[in-house]
Write a protein that holds these residues in place. Sequence first.
Motif, short mmCIF file in Angstrom:
data_model
loop_
_atom_site.label_atom_id
_atom_site.label_comp_id
_atom_site.label_asym_id
_atom_site.label_seq_id
_atom_site.Cartn_x
_atom_site.Cartn_y
_atom_site.Cartn_z
N LEU A 179 -35.90 -48.14 29.05
CA LEU A 179 -36.41 -48.22 30.65
C LEU A 179 -36.21 -47.37 31.42
CD1 LEU A 179 -38.37 -49.76 31.25
CD2 LEU A 179 -36.32 -52.18 32.20
N MET A 180 -34.85 -47.20 31.40
CA MET A 180 -34.10 -45.66 31.90
C MET A 180 -34.83 -44.84 31.99
SD MET A 180 -30.97 -47.36 33.68
CE MET A 180 -29.33 -47.96 32.37
N GLY A 181 -35.62 -44.37 31.30
CA GLY A 181 -36.34 -42.76 30.09
C GLY A 181 -34.56 -42.26 30.03
N GLY A 182 -34.01 -42.95 29.13
CA GLY A 182 -33.09 -42.52 28.07
C GLY A 182 -32.90 -42.74 27.11
N ARG A 183 -31.93 -42.84 26.03
CA ARG A 183 -31.31 -43.20 24.44
C ARG A 183 -30.45 -43.44 24.16
NH1 ARG A 183 -30.86 -39.90 20.02
NH2 ARG A 183 -29.66 -38.12 20.84
N VAL A 184 -29.46 -44.60 23.81
CA VAL A 184 -28.51 -44.74 23.04
C VAL A 184 -28.36 -44.34 21.35
CG1 VAL A 184 -28.82 -47.33 23.07
CG2 VAL A 184 -26.61 -45.68 23.79
N TRP A 185 -26.59 -44.14 21.15
CA TRP A 185 -26.18 -43.45 19.77
C TRP A 185 -24.89 -43.92 19.52
CZ3 TRP A 185 -27.92 -39.67 23.16
CH2 TRP A 185 -27.28 -38.83 23.16
N VAL A 186 -24.35 -44.04 18.43
CA VAL A 186 -23.27 -44.41 18.24
C VAL A 186 -23.00 -42.96 17.34
CG1 VAL A 186 -23.27 -45.63 16.77
CG2 VAL A 186 -21.53 -45.91 17.54
N GLU A 187 -22.21 -42.18 17.10
CA GLU A 187 -20.91 -41.66 16.85
C GLU A 187 -19.24 -42.41 16.07
OE1 GLU A 187 -20.67 -37.92 19.20
OE2 GLU A 187 -22.43 -37.33 19.27
N SER A 188 -18.87 -42.76 14.95
CA SER A 188 -18.10 -43.18 14.97
C SER A 188 -17.53 -43.40 12.73
CB SER A 188 -18.65 -44.72 15.35
OG SER A 188 -17.20 -44.90 15.30
N THR A 224 -27.81 -41.83 27.49
CA THR A 224 -28.38 -40.93 28.71
C THR A 224 -29.57 -42.36 29.44
OG1 THR A 224 -30.50 -40.40 27.41
CG2 THR A 224 -28.42 -38.80 27.33
N ALA A 225 -29.88 -41.93 30.23
CA ALA A 225 -30.58 -42.25 31.74
C ALA A 225 -31.38 -40.91 32.63
CB ALA A 225 -29.83 -42.67 31.90
N ARG A 226 -32.48 -41.42 32.62
CA ARG A 226 -33.13 -40.94 33.43
C ARG A 226 -32.65 -40.32 35.21
NH1 ARG A 226 -34.76 -35.50 33.90
NH2 ARG A 226 -36.79 -35.05 34.38
N ALA A 282 -37.82 -30.88 23.78
CA ALA A 282 -38.02 -31.50 25.09
C ALA A 282 -38.77 -33.42 24.60
CB ALA A 282 -40.12 -30.71 25.51
N PRO A 283 -38.42 -34.25 25.19
CA PRO A 283 -38.64 -35.18 24.51
C PRO A 283 -40.48 -35.44 24.69
CG PRO A 283 -37.64 -35.62 27.14
CD PRO A 283 -37.87 -34.06 26.61
N GLY A 284 -40.91 -36.38 23.86
CA GLY A 284 -42.13 -36.84 23.48
C GLY A 284 -42.51 -37.30 25.00
N PHE A 285 -41.74 -38.84 25.11
CA PHE A 285 -42.38 -39.48 26.64
C PHE A 285 -41.27 -39.49 27.41
CE2 PHE A 285 -42.80 -43.66 28.58
CZ PHE A 285 -43.39 -42.98 29.02
N ASP A 286 -40.85 -38.86 28.53
CA ASP A 286 -39.80 -38.69 29.49
C ASP A 286 -39.87 -40.37 30.10
OD1 ASP A 286 -38.00 -36.80 31.88
OD2 ASP A 286 -37.49 -38.43 31.09
N ALA A 287 -39.90 -41.43 29.61
CA ALA A 287 -40.41 -42.43 31.12
C ALA A 287 -39.53 -42.28 32.60
CB ALA A 287 -39.59 -43.32 30.37
#
Length: 729
Positions: A416-425, A436-438, A618-623
Amino acid sequence: RGRPVRDGGGAVVRWLGTCTDIDGRKRAEAEAVKLTRELETRVAERTAELERANRGLAAEVDERRRVEGVLRQSREQFELAVRGSHDGIWDWDVRTNEVYFSPRWKGMLGYADDELASRFDTWLDLLHPDDRGRAQKALGDYFEGRTPQYEIEVRMRHKGGGHRWVYARGLAVRDAAGTPIRMAGSHTDITDRKAAEEQLLRATEAAVAASRAKSDFLANMSHEIRTPMNGILGMTDLVLDTPLTGDQRDCLGMVKESGESLLRIINDVLDFSKVEAGKMELDLAAFGLRDAVDGAVRLLAMRARQKGLALAVTVDPGVPDRVVGDAGRLGQVLGNLVGNAVKFTDRGRVAVAVAVDARDEAGVDVRFAVSDTGIGIPAERHRAVFEAFTQADGVLTRKYGGTGLGLAISERLATLMGGRVWVESEPGRGSTFVFTARFAEVTAAAPGGRGRPDPAAAPPARPLRVLVAEDQPVNQRLVTRMLERRGHAAVVVPNGLEALERVRAEAFDAVLMDLQMPVMDGLTATAAVRDHERGTGRRVPVIALTAYAMKSDLDRCLAAGCDAHLAKPVRRADLYATLEALADRRPAPDISAVTPLPPPRTMTPNPERAPEPAPPSAPGFDAGSALNRVDGDLAFLKELCEMFFERWPGQRAALGAAVDGGDADKAHRVAHALKGNLAALGAKAGYEAALAVDAATKGGGLAGVPDLVAELDRCVSRFEAEYRAFAGA
């Protein structure tokens, strides 16, 4: 000639006669003979020619009969095949308007073979009145090359009453000039399918309504439970501040800890119910980013100290101090990640690192990384931990507690904030959760500088009446909404000629003039406006809008009579400042017309584990960027995106037809329009692809353009997929 003279005994004694000159006659006779022979020769030759022609004609007649027989056999075979598939066929001679309707075509509408005239008007008369215009438009779009084939679903009147749903499709044969001369196709009765779809739609709507009712009930119950829970915790705190025995303090401590755990669960359920009901929204406002990070982490510092964990926060100097976004939701995501890190780490440290991921004129992407030295997560569970009611291991729920909703909610909020989340573990080597957030940056404007003003700046001194000359519906709606949000009134026209006519007939405080429009382009219209004003003492401010942002473009605009130039996608602050400065006849502020795309994003990998692949440049959709352009109005953003997706098939067909037909100028115009739309909607990968087509066709060439158009297709598909995921469609 002559005769003899004889004596008495009969002997010839002399001859008497005459001589005539017949030389001329002999020559005439010889000429007549010659002419007769020539005539006989010519007659013989003509006779031979006629015989050859007769033989050729006979062969042609035989061939035509053979071809007609083959065609008749082919049609019969096709009809037989179509009858087997329950489809009806039609064959339309466009020049005569005669149409062959197969018996099956007529039969599916309840008519016998001899009950319908073989005319184009028969089809028109049978169409449902509400579908007639749509069907004719689809036919016209196909004939004019705007769509690759004729394909439509319509209702047609049945002889027995009512209407049947028909799926019609067809292809045309064109002459050398490209004009359709014949068209053939088939009809399929899809009435049963339509009925099934309607039933499915009703069932889906009922299921969605039931799901929303469940979510609403859950949200209401969460609120109702949270109210007494807050009272319990508040009263517990008050009692803990009074003199108590050791046992009493221990019991009340357990009550408080249990109550806080229960309240966290209630809050998670409440937020998840909002997500499920589609009611999760951002509350956008200017705030201090460093303060928000510090506040979110400080709430967990006590818990970290109680477990003997080091808790560190590092904010890169390039991170902006003030941004526009939802500070509360940012704190919620960061709090969830830091809280989980503390929860699942028994010894060692928890570190929070904040840095800029990408920056452009529209805003900044900020990366938040939360690392710990805890238990770690197996690679096969990395995706699962973001699913609702899921943890890395079922045993963990019993050992560490929790609902398994925190990460699912965090992922939705990050999107919703124009980003994404992931984990490295890895198990036993800790985890790093990254999101990330925009945000839109807020900087103070220095005198003569290029500072970006706060969108919450004071309203204008007076409302303005603005003429918006723009042919693209998405840009029309976007610019109109920007003006209306500022208190201005907008009048929209789709081309330069209508803009000129409105300026001649009405008074406007300013004109926003797109440069590339049909009928009359923006520069020509602006020059005509200046010609009309000559000698009147009037001059309406004209601001050029274009996807081109080079100095040469600005020079062309000024030479045509424009007062200023704004690059698409238009930024609200620049639009307001330029428009209001020109309308009030004050010097326009120094603004940058160039809107560069963000540089490729990179991640600094943790050396202890394999890095996750870096996101695309470049993102497909930068919310975040798209929401920023519409003041965070999610409903309006959805309206603009749906408008684009509705128009995209027609624009894509026009682009393909232009490329296939070798019309580089038309391909350039279509790509130019798409470029502006995609930029305004935050479809940055699509913008880059359309920009490549625009640049390749600008000089009239088409080399390599089909590959660029294919890439544009992929980027628009990616844009739609990411938008649908974001919008919950």
